[in-house]
Design a protein around this motif. Structure first.
Motif, mmCIF file in Angstrom:
data_model
loop_
_atom_site.group_PDB
_atom_site.id
_atom_site.type_symbol
_atom_site.label_atom_id
_atom_site.label_comp_id
_atom_site.label_asym_id
_atom_site.label_seq_id
_atom_site.Cartn_x
_atom_site.Cartn_y
_atom_site.Cartn_z
ATOM 1 N N ARG A 46 0.827 -1.217 0.000
ATOM 2 C CA ARG A 46 0.000 0.000 0.000
ATOM 3 C C ARG A 46 0.854 1.257 0.000
ATOM 4 N N ARG A 49 3.050 0.920 -3.722
ATOM 5 C CA ARG A 49 2.285 0.674 -4.958
ATOM 6 C C ARG A 49 3.162 0.051 -6.042
ATOM 7 N N GLU A 75 -5.258 -5.512 -4.612
ATOM 8 C CA GLU A 75 -5.529 -4.270 -3.881
ATOM 9 C C GLU A 75 -4.741 -3.102 -4.446
ATOM 10 N N VAL A 76 -3.517 -3.362 -4.906
ATOM 11 C CA VAL A 76 -2.634 -2.278 -5.337
ATOM 12 C C VAL A 76 -2.369 -2.294 -6.841
#
Length: 287
Positions: A46, A49, A75-76
């Motif tokens: 997070r 990235r 998620e990234v």
């Protein structure tokens, strides 16, 4: 995974071109359990990235959680690259979970536990196939070594046979037995055991550091690596059971082997003769 915690030289070490061309951020393991710190992996992903996250290692005796790595990548917006060089033979034999359903790219060697020729392979889906192919030829490779390609085909054929699955499961059973036996010899076994062919053990409880342990083992005819422990201290020893399983040793021999390893590390005498005796019972090239 960071090099001090069991990661591989090709995963961003400045001594390797991967560390010179790309900006790697290493994740680690819990210093108590020795297991991958997935909360740290997620936090680093997070924060930075990344374009890709690499799972896989060189001296981590447990299976990575491929599904959780996939979740963090999604998620990234990162690709997932699974380095399965060490466990690929176990994966082929059904003795380890496959990263293929989760990873964008799977890379592996064709030697090690797969027992093929020295070389490698890359697996990916159709969306990356052209880019991966061009990265191999013409970017990094000229003419293919057809004898190696043929040897890989033979190895893949062997890996598809039921006998190979039996071998792969024996490798894991032997590793678990040897890990327990080394614990009985006084070693501290990282993560408390193993799910793979690999064992990472700390000889410090025997009053010996890693380099000294390796030297004593080599003098006794037992060749092992010195490797990092979960806290980054390079005093551990790394060993595996693929070769001895291929050579014909069984679970009872693992107890005998652990005794020999312990005796060698403690500096006891006549270990070399006992190692030769055990090896003679299981010649690598019988007949």
């Amino acid at each position: 995974m960071g090099l001090p915690y069991g990661g591989h030289l090709t995963h961003g070490s400045p001594a390797n071109f991967s560390g010179r061309w790309f900006g790697f951020i290493g994740y680690g393991v819990d210093p108590e359990s020795g297991l991958i710190d997935y909360a740290q992996v997620r936090a680093l992903a997070r924060a930075h990235r990344p374009k890709a996250i690499v799972s896989g290692s060189i001296s981590y005796p447990r299976h990575p959680d491929h599904e959780l790595f996939r979740e963090i990548c999604d998620e990234v917006g990162a690709y997932l690259i699974a380095d399965s060089a060490h466990p690929m033979g176990l994966i082929a034999g059904g003795a380890a979970p496959s990263p293929v359903p989760y990873a964008d790219v799977v890379c592996a060697t064709t030697h090690k536990v797969l027992r093929g020729p020295r070389g490698g392979m890359l697996l990916c889906g159709a969306e990356l196939a052209e880019r991966v192919d061009r990265a191999v030829f013409p970017f990094t490779q000229g003419g293919a070594q057809m004898h190696t390609v043929a040897a890989k085909a033979v190895a893949f054929g062997e890996a598809a046979a039921p006998s190979f699955a039996a071998y792969a499961h024996r490798v894991v059973a032997h590793a678990r037995e040897l890990a327990a036996d080394l614990g009985d010899e006084g070693f501290e076994v990282t993560t408390g055991g193993t799910d793979t062919h690999l064992i990472v053990a700390d000889p410090a409880p025997l009053g010996v550091d890693g380099p000294t342990a390796r030297a004593r083992l080599a003098a006794a005819g037992i060749v092992l690596d010195t490797c990092a422990l979960p806290h980054g201290d390079a005093r551990g020893i790394r060993l595996g059971t693929a070769a001895v399983t291929t050579q014909g040793l069984d679970e009872r021999d693992m107890a005998r082997l652990a005794v020999l390893i312990g005796a060698a590390v403690r500096g006891e005498g006549d270990v070399l003769d006992r190692v030769r005796e055990l090896a003679a019972l299981h010649p690598p090239y019988p007949g």
